[in-house]
Write a protein that holds these residues in place. Structure first.
Motif, PDB file in Angstrom:
ATOM      1  N   ILE A  90       5.987   2.147  -6.437  1.00  0.00           N
ATOM      2  CA  ILE A  90       5.181   1.395  -5.486  1.00  0.00           C
ATOM      3  C   ILE A  90       4.739   0.137  -6.214  1.00  0.00           C
ATOM      4  O   ILE A  90       4.097   0.231  -7.260  1.00  0.00           O
ATOM      5  CB  ILE A  90       3.922   2.177  -5.060  1.00  0.00           C
ATOM      6  N   LYS A  91       5.091  -1.026  -5.683  1.00  0.00           N
ATOM      7  CA  LYS A  91       4.818  -2.273  -6.397  1.00  0.00           C
ATOM      8  C   LYS A  91       4.173  -3.260  -5.450  1.00  0.00           C
ATOM      9  O   LYS A  91       4.644  -3.416  -4.313  1.00  0.00           O
ATOM     10  CB  LYS A  91       6.152  -2.869  -6.860  1.00  0.00           C
ATOM     11  N   ASN A  92       3.148  -3.946  -5.888  1.00  0.00           N
ATOM     12  CA  ASN A  92       2.508  -5.025  -5.119  1.00  0.00           C
ATOM     13  C   ASN A  92       2.295  -4.626  -3.662  1.00  0.00           C
ATOM     14  O   ASN A  92       2.544  -5.399  -2.758  1.00  0.00           O
ATOM     15  CB  ASN A  92       3.370  -6.293  -5.152  1.00  0.00           C
ATOM     16  N   SER A  93       1.847  -3.418  -3.443  1.00  0.00           N
ATOM     17  CA  SER A  93       1.753  -2.929  -2.068  1.00  0.00           C
ATOM     18  C   SER A  93       0.390  -2.342  -1.776  1.00  0.00           C
ATOM     19  O   SER A  93      -0.399  -2.063  -2.681  1.00  0.00           O
ATOM     20  CB  SER A  93       2.821  -1.870  -1.809  1.00  0.00           C
ATOM     21  N   ILE A  94       0.143  -2.159  -0.486  1.00  0.00           N
ATOM     22  CA  ILE A  94      -1.087  -1.525  -0.037  1.00  0.00           C
ATOM     23  C   ILE A  94      -0.682  -0.285   0.739  1.00  0.00           C
ATOM     24  O   ILE A  94       0.087  -0.371   1.701  1.00  0.00           O
ATOM     25  CB  ILE A  94      -1.887  -2.488   0.859  1.00  0.00           C
ATOM     26  N   ILE A  95      -1.157   0.864   0.294  1.00  0.00           N
ATOM     27  CA  ILE A  95      -0.848   2.115   0.979  1.00  0.00           C
ATOM     28  C   ILE A  95      -2.136   2.556   1.642  1.00  0.00           C
ATOM     29  O   ILE A  95      -3.110   2.888   0.965  1.00  0.00           O
ATOM     30  CB  ILE A  95      -0.384   3.203  -0.027  1.00  0.00           C
ATOM     31  N   LEU A  96      -2.177   2.558   2.967  1.00  0.00           N
ATOM     32  CA  LEU A  96      -3.407   2.925   3.676  1.00  0.00           C
ATOM     33  C   LEU A  96      -3.615   4.439   3.657  1.00  0.00           C
ATOM     34  O   LEU A  96      -2.820   5.179   3.095  1.00  0.00           O
ATOM     35  CB  LEU A  96      -3.378   2.342   5.089  1.00  0.00           C
ATOM     36  N   ASN A  97      -4.697   4.876   4.308  1.00  0.00           N
ATOM     37  CA  ASN A  97      -5.141   6.265   4.198  1.00  0.00           C
ATOM     38  C   ASN A  97      -4.087   7.288   4.608  1.00  0.00           C
ATOM     39  O   ASN A  97      -3.363   7.089   5.576  1.00  0.00           O
ATOM     40  CB  ASN A  97      -6.358   6.472   5.092  1.00  0.00           C
ATOM     41  N   ASP A  98      -4.089   8.384   3.886  1.00  0.00           N
ATOM     42  CA  ASP A  98      -3.379   9.588   4.299  1.00  0.00           C
ATOM     43  C   ASP A  98      -1.891   9.337   4.548  1.00  0.00           C
ATOM     44  O   ASP A  98      -1.352   9.691   5.591  1.00  0.00           O
ATOM     45  CB  ASP A  98      -4.055  10.151   5.578  1.00  0.00           C
ATOM     46  N   VAL A  99      -1.243   8.694   3.604  1.00  0.00           N
ATOM     47  CA  VAL A  99       0.193   8.432   3.702  1.00  0.00           C
ATOM     48  C   VAL A  99       0.923   9.426   2.803  1.00  0.00           C
ATOM     49  O   VAL A  99       0.482   9.703   1.699  1.00  0.00           O
ATOM     50  CB  VAL A  99       0.516   6.988   3.263  1.00  0.00           C
ATOM     51  N   TYR A 100       2.033   9.937   3.301  1.00  0.00           N
ATOM     52  CA  TYR A 100       2.872  10.821   2.480  1.00  0.00           C
ATOM     53  C   TYR A 100       4.133  10.055   2.122  1.00  0.00           C
ATOM     54  O   TYR A 100       4.853   9.594   3.009  1.00  0.00           O
ATOM     55  CB  TYR A 100       3.213  12.092   3.263  1.00  0.00           C
ATOM     56  N   ILE A 101       4.396   9.911   0.847  1.00  0.00           N
ATOM     57  CA  ILE A 101       5.593   9.191   0.428  1.00  0.00           C
ATOM     58  C   ILE A 101       6.507  10.171  -0.296  1.00  0.00           C
ATOM     59  O   ILE A 101       6.152  10.716  -1.340  1.00  0.00           O
ATOM     60  CB  ILE A 101       5.227   8.000  -0.480  1.00  0.00           C
ATOM     61  N   GLY A 102       7.675  10.390   0.289  1.00  0.00           N
ATOM     62  CA  GLY A 102       8.629  11.348  -0.275  1.00  0.00           C
ATOM     63  C   GLY A 102       9.223  10.867  -1.589  1.00  0.00           C
ATOM     64  O   GLY A 102       9.076   9.701  -1.962  1.00  0.00           O
ATOM     65  N   ASP A 103       9.918  11.742  -2.275  1.00  0.00           N
ATOM     66  CA  ASP A 103      10.471  11.459  -3.603  1.00  0.00           C
ATOM     67  C   ASP A 103      11.438  10.275  -3.575  1.00  0.00           C
ATOM     68  O   ASP A 103      12.028   9.966  -2.550  1.00  0.00           O
ATOM     69  CB  ASP A 103      11.210  12.688  -4.136  1.00  0.00           C
ATOM     70  N   ASN A 104      11.603   9.660  -4.717  1.00  0.00           N
ATOM     71  CA  ASN A 104      12.603   8.597  -4.958  1.00  0.00           C
ATOM     72  C   ASN A 104      12.477   7.412  -3.996  1.00  0.00           C
ATOM     73  O   ASN A 104      13.470   6.790  -3.643  1.00  0.00           O
ATOM     74  CB  ASN A 104      14.038   9.132  -4.847  1.00  0.00           C
ATOM     75  N   THR A 105      11.286   7.123  -3.540  1.00  0.00           N
ATOM     76  CA  THR A 105      11.117   6.019  -2.597  1.00  0.00           C
ATOM     77  C   THR A 105      10.731   4.755  -3.359  1.00  0.00           C
ATOM     78  O   THR A 105      10.007   4.817  -4.352  1.00  0.00           O
ATOM     79  CB  THR A 105      10.042   6.386  -1.563  1.00  0.00           C
ATOM     80  N   TYR A 106      11.237   3.623  -2.873  1.00  0.00           N
ATOM     81  CA  TYR A 106      10.899   2.343  -3.496  1.00  0.00           C
ATOM     82  C   TYR A 106      10.169   1.487  -2.463  1.00  0.00           C
ATOM     83  O   TYR A 106      10.686   1.262  -1.365  1.00  0.00           O
ATOM     84  CB  TYR A 106      12.173   1.632  -3.961  1.00  0.00           C
ATOM     85  N   ILE A 107       8.985   1.031  -2.799  1.00  0.00           N
ATOM     86  CA  ILE A 107       8.207   0.205  -1.873  1.00  0.00           C
ATOM     87  C   ILE A 107       7.689  -1.007  -2.628  1.00  0.00           C
ATOM     88  O   ILE A 107       7.035  -0.867  -3.663  1.00  0.00           O
ATOM     89  CB  ILE A 107       7.035   1.011  -1.274  1.00  0.00           C
ATOM     90  N   GLU A 108       8.018  -2.203  -2.126  1.00  0.00           N
ATOM     91  CA  GLU A 108       7.529  -3.414  -2.778  1.00  0.00           C
ATOM     92  C   GLU A 108       7.091  -4.422  -1.728  1.00  0.00           C
ATOM     93  O   GLU A 108       7.754  -4.572  -0.694  1.00  0.00           O
ATOM     94  CB  GLU A 108       8.634  -4.014  -3.662  1.00  0.00           C
ATOM     95  N   ASN A 109       5.985  -5.115  -1.991  1.00  0.00           N
ATOM     96  CA  ASN A 109       5.449  -6.127  -1.069  1.00  0.00           C
ATOM     97  C   ASN A 109       5.260  -5.591   0.340  1.00  0.00           C
ATOM     98  O   ASN A 109       5.646  -6.230   1.309  1.00  0.00           O
ATOM     99  CB  ASN A 109       6.368  -7.352  -0.997  1.00  0.00           C
ATOM    100  N   CYS A 110       4.678  -4.422   0.441  1.00  0.00           N
ATOM    101  CA  CYS A 110       4.525  -3.820   1.769  1.00  0.00           C
ATOM    102  C   CYS A 110       3.082  -3.435   2.025  1.00  0.00           C
ATOM    103  O   CYS A 110       2.295  -3.242   1.102  1.00  0.00           O
ATOM    104  CB  CYS A 110       5.372  -2.547   1.880  1.00  0.00           C
ATOM    105  N   ILE A 111       2.758  -3.316   3.307  1.00  0.00           N
ATOM    106  CA  ILE A 111       1.544  -2.626   3.715  1.00  0.00           C
ATOM    107  C   ILE A 111       2.024  -1.403   4.482  1.00  0.00           C
ATOM    108  O   ILE A 111       2.729  -1.532   5.487  1.00  0.00           O
ATOM    109  CB  ILE A 111       0.655  -3.506   4.615  1.00  0.00           C
TER     110      ILE A 111
END
Lengths: 372, 422
Positions: free
Chosen positions: A320-341
């Motif tokens: 998870i890079k340069n991102s905002i993860i709001l409340n109660d989010v489930y992120i499964g394995d091997n996921t790539y998130i960049e510049n996201c809300i």
């Protein structure tokens, strides 16, 4: 106390894109464990304003849930308290709030039945700390009819989405333009006003008689040559969150030590609703750098330059890079998130890839928690 | 007339002296646990989750922190119009006053409180265990057996049973005999110190035994009921239950929370544990830090490395510092370039830069060898530790210490450095 508080939290905002579908801007989560309305509410509480009315209209479920108890901001008092006004069908009519002045007019009894001489009006979509007593003192010293809190924006920052003001050397506002196409000044109105209660009642009543509904256009701008309208400049941090980019930047500001120090460590505090959540947990494989992590989170992967809100789960081998993860989010394995809300209560399936290429990407996924 | 089916009486007055300096200023139930909780949160949450909304909390030893924590019971939803939580300290009486001299004596002195709720059953709890238990199921068991007294018991390995009070029960779980810390246990069912009494039986027993000095449930009241032929049953509990009465068991129970899926899971929606949460910002983890296998509370700032540790709220861990296998409670500050190994650091402790703990060989503690064991370094609340010192194993530090208190900048293993009043 000499003033009552009014927080205008009704508006929708298309500049928030998908984020505003779920909630009013006042309920936008900020800095890991707050909502944007907390700043206005805390400022009022800390300025010893005891009676506060919150006007809501657009998709207020999330906001009402947040305001379900007034005790978090110390408004659970016998004298005063927190009042929430939503549009209602009455004997007089069944209109939505057609504007900010109309919202006040439809609930004029709240103003009329108070005894405090002044009213502080604020909006719910700004992040700042402010002692309203100082503004009130200024208002009285200037013998003003209305005082508008203003902020001088740095050169080069686009101010076209705000109201811009021009003051004379005595700080009296001479020009006021709402959302100008070409701004003549870099000083903007912060949407915070101090006004005498009787004056406000009189103006709002006259507005209603004339079929006018907006506080800025129909009161501030219309009366600026008749009434003494003054500007009070805020020097400290103030930021409006009502675009996706501003919302993102405001959250990222909290990764800076001086901003955290100003909001979290210096007196007075910012209050928010407290959830019963366990502390954050870091399992093997967690690698968190320069990030804010809130309670109830479980981290198994990599997090960098990000703000993780409450109760999020970050799976193994995620980045998870340069991102905002709001409340109660489930992120499964091997996921790539960049510049996201990542919108709250999302379930991001394993092996997903999200990268905001041109600006910030808003990730909205189904909540599929219980079929995983 | 007010009527409650079952009310709970929570014994929270004990010092818990085997927790050493951790309980020198607070009662054991108010000691922090698992980052943001206090030990009393577990029985209080169990009560409200079991539908018990009337709880008397008996306090005696150092009650200030306990009182402020409980308040009017808002965090546990125990602020009720009728019932709710009531703190019951010892009080002065016209015919001469006394402290609570034993567990049952404390309950006896509050007969009036219990009578005012006109209960059918009274649940007796102690404030020093970590567990999740549905007391309603235990009450159903009590009713189904027409018991007068039900004792919650837990199967323990037979070789450890001699540390507990054990009960011997027949095939219907009716208790036939008690043995207090037997040398050769005949049963592996250990009493958990949780009792349900039928109210009339409890009242009669307390009144009959009131002159017994140090009136205690295990030693006097239960045997009295047994001798008088009252049916006593054993309710077997098979979930997670941990006594945190000693520093090493306290440390272990904390560490068990870190497991990938811990046996005692705080992250389940079901059976939440409630505590008085302060309004705190999220935690900040800096670019130089590394955290694995740890639990970290709100508002903490981590600039160093944390492995296998439990960190409370508002803790600051400086750059270059490595914390391993430790418990750091709320609002403590650790300076830069420290090595913190296997330490229990209480609340509001200040550790300056370049401090090393857990250095050297294990030597029994000079002051209380049975308390400060397992190589643990224990630091009492509000202690100050100067820069550039090394601290050995099985040590205890309490109070504001200066560099002069550390000969050659080294507190040898087994030493006690106590500068604050106990």
């Amino acid at each position: 106390m000499r003033a009552i508080g009014i927080i205008l939290a009704g508006g929708n905002n298309h500049r928030m894109k998908e984020l505003a579908q779920k909630r009013a801007v006042g309920a936008m989560p900020i800095a890991g464990s707050y909502r944007s309305i907390d700043f206005a509410l805390s400022n009022m509480s800390n300025s010893h304003i005891q009676k506060v009315g919150v006007f809501t209209q657009y998709n207020a479920r999330s906001l009402n849930e947040h305001l379900s108890s007034s005790k978090w901001w110390d408004f659970g008092r016998k004298q005063g308290g927190l009042f929430v006004f939503t549009p209602a069908v009455t004997a007089e009519g069944s209109f939505w709030y057609r504007g900010t002045a109309d919202a006040l007019y439809q609930n004029l009894s709240f103003l009329k039945n108070s005894h405090e001489p002044y009213v502080v009006i604020a909006s719910a979509d700004c992040v700042y700390k402010m002692d309203f007593n100082a503004v009130l003192e200024y208002h009285i010293a200037k013998k003003a009819d209305i005082t508008v809190v203003c902020k001088e924006m740095p050169q080069g920052v686009s101010v076209e989405r705000f109201g811009t003001v021009k003051m004379n050397e005595d700080s009296r506002i001479e020009e006021f333009e709402e959302k100008p196409i070409m701004a003549k000044s870099n000083t903007i109105s912060c949407g915070i006003y101090v006004i005498r209660r009787r004056q406000l009642i009189e103006m709002v009543e006259r507005c209603a008689e004339e079929g006018r509904y907006d506080f800025v256009n129909d009161i501030l701008i219309r009366y600026k040559n008749v009434k003494r309208i003054y500007g009070y400049k805020i020097k400290d941090y103030w930021r409006n969150i009502a675009t996706v980019q501003d919302y993102y930047d405001t959250n990222m500001d909290f990764l800076k030590p001086e901003i955290r120090d100003y909001f979290f460590k210096q007196y007075p505090d910012v209050y928010s609703k407290v959830d019963d959540l366990p502390p954050a947990k870091y399992n093997i494989g967690a690698e968190v750098k320069n990030s804010l992590v809130s309670s109830g989170c479980i981290v198994n992967g990599k997090v960098e330059n990000s703000v993780i809100f409450k109760e999020s789960f970050i799976g193994n081998n995620c980045t998870i890079k340069n991102s905002i993860i709001l409340n109660d989010v489930y992120i499964g394995d091997n996921t790539y998130i960049e510049n996201c809300i990542v919108e709250s209560r999302d379930t991001i399936p394993a092996n997903s890839y999200h990268k905001g290429e041109n600006g910030i990407e808003i990730v909205i996924e189904r909540n599929a928690r219980y079929v995983l | 007339m007010i009527k409650k089916e079952m009310i709970a009486m929570l014994l929270a007055g004990g010092q818990g002296s085997r927790l050493g300096v951790l309980t020198s200023k607070v009662a054991k139930p108010a000691v922090s646990f698992g980052g943001k909780y206090r030990i009393i949160d577990f029985p209080l949450s169990n009560c409200i989750n079991s539908g018990i909304d009337t709880v008397g909390v008996l306090t005696q030893y150092q009650p200030l922190r306990l009182n402020t924590h409980i308040g009017i019971g808002i965090p546990w939803d125990l602020d009720r119009n009728i019932g709710g939580v009531t703190v019951l300290p010892p009080y002065e009486k016209s015919g001469g006053s006394e402290w609570y001299s034993g567990t049952a004596n404390a309950i006896y002195q509050n007969l009036a409180y219990m009578e005012s709720y006109n209960p059918e059953y009274v649940l007796i709890l102690s404030g020093d265990h970590i567990y999740k238990m549905d007391y309603e199921v235990m009450l159903d068991f009590h009713k189904a057996n027409n018991a007068d007294v039900t004792i919650a018991v837990m199967p323990v390995p037979i070789e450890e049973a001699s540390r507990f009070g054990v009960v011997i029960a027949d095939e219907n779980k009716k208790i036939t005999e008690f043995e207090e810390k037997p040398e050769k246990p005949r049963s592996n069912l250990a009493s958990m110190g949780i009792y349900i009494f039928s109210w009339k039986v409890l009242r009669d027993a307390l009144i009959a035994m009131k002159d017994q000095s140090g009136l205690d449930f295990g030693k006097h009241v239960i045997p009295y009921c047994h001798e008088n032929g009252k049916p006593i049953y054993a309710y077997e509990f098979n979930g997670y239950w941990k006594d945190v009465g000693t520093l090493s068991s306290y440390w272990e129970a904390n560490m068990e929370l870190i497991d990938l899926v811990p046996e005692f899971n705080l992250y389940e929606e079901y059976w939440k544990i409630y505590t008085k949460s302060e309004i705190l910002p999220p935690q900040y983890i800096s670019s130089d830090s590394k955290i694995e296998k740890s639990i970290i509370g709100e508002g903490s700032e981590i600039y160093g490395v944390v492995y296998n540790s439990i960190i409370g709220c508002g803790v600051v861990i400086g750059k270059g510092t490595v914390v391993r296998d430790s418990i750091i409670m709320n609002y403590s500050t650790i300076g830069e370039d420290c090595q913190i190994n296997k330490a229990i650091i209480a609340e509001n402790v200040n550790i300056a830069n370049n401090v090393v703990t857990g250095e050297g060989e294990e030597v029994p503690n000079e002051k209380a060898a049975h308390i400060y064991t397992d190589g643990l370094v224990t630091i009492g609340e509000k202690s100050e530790i100067p820069a550039n010192v090394k601290i050995g194993k099985n040590t205890v530090i309490f109070g504001s210490t200066e560099i002069g208190d550390y000969p050659d900048s080294y507190l040898m293993s087994g030493k006690a450095l106590i500068k604050a009043g106990e």
